[in-house]
Motif scaffolding. Structure first.
Motif, short mmCIF file in Angstrom:
data_model
loop_
_atom_site.label_atom_id
_atom_site.label_comp_id
_atom_site.label_asym_id
_atom_site.label_seq_id
_atom_site.Cartn_x
_atom_site.Cartn_y
_atom_site.Cartn_z
N PRO A 145 0.77 -1.22 0.16
CA PRO A 145 -0.03 -0.04 -0.10
C PRO A 145 0.78 1.28 -0.09
CG PRO A 145 -0.69 -1.53 1.54
CD PRO A 145 0.47 -2.01 1.21
N LEU A 146 1.78 1.35 0.46
CA LEU A 146 2.87 2.39 0.60
C LEU A 146 3.62 2.65 -0.96
CD1 LEU A 146 4.69 1.85 3.98
CD2 LEU A 146 2.93 3.64 3.52
N LEU A 147 3.90 1.43 -1.31
CA LEU A 147 4.29 1.75 -2.71
C LEU A 147 3.34 2.01 -3.76
CD1 LEU A 147 6.46 -1.44 -3.01
CD2 LEU A 147 7.39 0.80 -2.89
N HIS A 148 1.97 1.60 -3.58
CA HIS A 148 0.80 2.26 -4.31
C HIS A 148 0.72 3.65 -4.12
CE1 HIS A 148 -2.80 2.12 -6.40
NE2 HIS A 148 -3.55 2.76 -5.56
N ALA A 149 0.63 4.14 -2.73
CA ALA A 149 0.76 5.46 -2.46
C ALA A 149 1.92 6.39 -3.16
CB ALA A 149 0.68 5.91 -1.05
N LEU A 150 2.91 5.93 -3.64
CA LEU A 150 3.71 6.77 -4.28
C LEU A 150 3.18 7.13 -5.68
CD1 LEU A 150 6.98 4.69 -4.19
CD2 LEU A 150 6.47 6.71 -2.87
N HIS A 151 2.30 6.70 -6.10
CA HIS A 151 1.36 7.32 -7.27
C HIS A 151 0.24 8.17 -7.17
CE1 HIS A 151 4.56 4.74 -9.37
NE2 HIS A 151 4.26 3.79 -8.71
N ALA A 160 4.74 11.72 1.72
CA ALA A 160 4.57 11.19 2.82
C ALA A 160 4.64 9.56 2.72
CB ALA A 160 3.10 11.23 3.49
N ALA A 161 4.41 8.88 1.49
CA ALA A 161 4.84 7.58 1.36
C ALA A 161 5.95 7.39 1.18
CB ALA A 161 3.95 7.13 0.01
N ARG A 162 6.73 8.19 0.42
CA ARG A 162 8.29 8.13 0.19
C ARG A 162 8.80 8.12 1.33
NH1 ARG A 162 11.27 8.56 -3.76
NH2 ARG A 162 9.93 9.04 -5.13
N SER A 163 8.67 9.21 2.20
CA SER A 163 9.38 9.51 3.46
C SER A 163 9.17 8.23 4.41
CB SER A 163 8.77 10.65 4.18
OG SER A 163 9.14 10.96 5.43
N VAL A 164 7.94 7.65 4.57
CA VAL A 164 7.82 6.55 5.32
C VAL A 164 8.76 5.13 5.01
CG1 VAL A 164 6.27 4.87 6.01
CG2 VAL A 164 5.69 7.16 6.21
N LEU A 165 8.57 5.04 3.72
CA LEU A 165 9.33 4.04 2.87
C LEU A 165 10.86 4.20 3.31
CD1 LEU A 165 7.28 3.42 -0.45
CD2 LEU A 165 7.69 1.75 1.36
N GLN A 166 11.42 5.13 3.06
CA GLN A 166 12.82 5.60 3.37
C GLN A 166 13.16 5.33 4.79
OE1 GLN A 166 13.35 9.51 1.63
NE2 GLN A 166 13.53 8.83 -0.36
N HIS A 167 12.16 5.91 5.47
CA HIS A 167 12.56 5.75 7.22
C HIS A 167 12.50 4.03 7.41
CE1 HIS A 167 10.99 5.87 11.42
NE2 HIS A 167 12.25 6.58 11.21
N ILE A 168 11.60 3.50 6.79
CA ILE A 168 11.60 2.08 7.36
C ILE A 168 12.11 1.17 6.72
CG2 ILE A 168 9.83 0.45 7.56
CD1 ILE A 168 7.68 2.30 8.16
N TYR A 169 12.23 1.35 5.35
CA TYR A 169 12.75 -0.01 4.44
C TYR A 169 13.99 0.30 3.66
CZ TYR A 169 8.02 -1.92 5.67
OH TYR A 169 6.92 -2.46 6.32
N LEU A 170 14.08 1.55 3.32
CA LEU A 170 15.09 1.50 2.28
C LEU A 170 16.09 2.91 2.58
CD1 LEU A 170 12.66 1.25 -0.89
CD2 LEU A 170 14.15 -0.60 0.10
#
Length: 179
Positions: A145-151, A160-170
């Motif tokens: 769902p976070l990857l989907h929110a990138l679009h 926000a999705a980018r920030s969360v993904l960067q913070h948590i995963y990548l």
């Protein structure tokens, strides 16, 4: 009507004595209590009865429902999830956001399946709040769902999705741009 010679005139001695009154500091023992009563000390309010807060969730005014949700997040006791989940369906976006924030504070009790539909809410602020609530789950947050929110159609939600993904995963450079 007669007037005294003092009416309409400025008495400099009286003004100086009033200035001195404002210079008298409040006793330090009173200041914390006054600040707390005014809500200026940023402390958590004393525990309010759960039934009172839950009753606030059914108030006709959206701002009372949102306030009740905010107060529920500040209490030390366990909050039942059902009223929070019901508030996710509220007609007012501010109440839905407050419900998301309240659910986000529930730790491992967060029902992810009920939180995910907020990422499709018509209001971008609600979608953003849903993403930020997922961030609190840390590595347990679902990636898809976070990857989907990138679009998402809204740039704020995408960021926000980018920030969360960067913070948590990548690592910060591992994500594609949201453009």
């Amino acid at each position: 009507m007669g007037s005294t010679s003092h009416e309409g005139q400025h008495n400099p001695d009286e003004a100086r004595s009033l200035d001195r009154v404002s210079e008298v500091p409040a006793p330090p023992s009173l200041l914390p209590g006054i600040m707390q009563r005014l809500g200026l000390d940023e402390s958590i309010p004393p525990a309010l009865p759960l039934p009172s807060l839950l009753a606030g969730l059914t108030a006709p005014e959206w701002y009372w429902r949102a306030k009740a949700l905010h107060l529920l997040t500040q209490q030390t006791y366990t909050v039942p999830l059902e009223p929070l989940l019901h508030a996710l369906q509220d007609e007012h976006p501010s109440v839905r956001i407050a419900a998301i924030e309240a659910l986000g504070t529930q730790g491992s009790r967060v029902p992810i399946d009920q939180l995910l539909p907020t990422l499709d809410d018509p209001e971008w602020m609600v979608r953003e709040a849903g993403i930020l609530a997922l961030e609190r789950l840390g590595e347990h947050a679902p990636v898809a769902p976070l990857l989907h929110a990138l679009h998402d159609q809204d740039a704020t939600v995408r960021e926000a999705a980018r920030s969360v993904l960067q913070h948590i995963y990548l690592a910060p450079t591992a994500l594609p741009t949201s453009e």
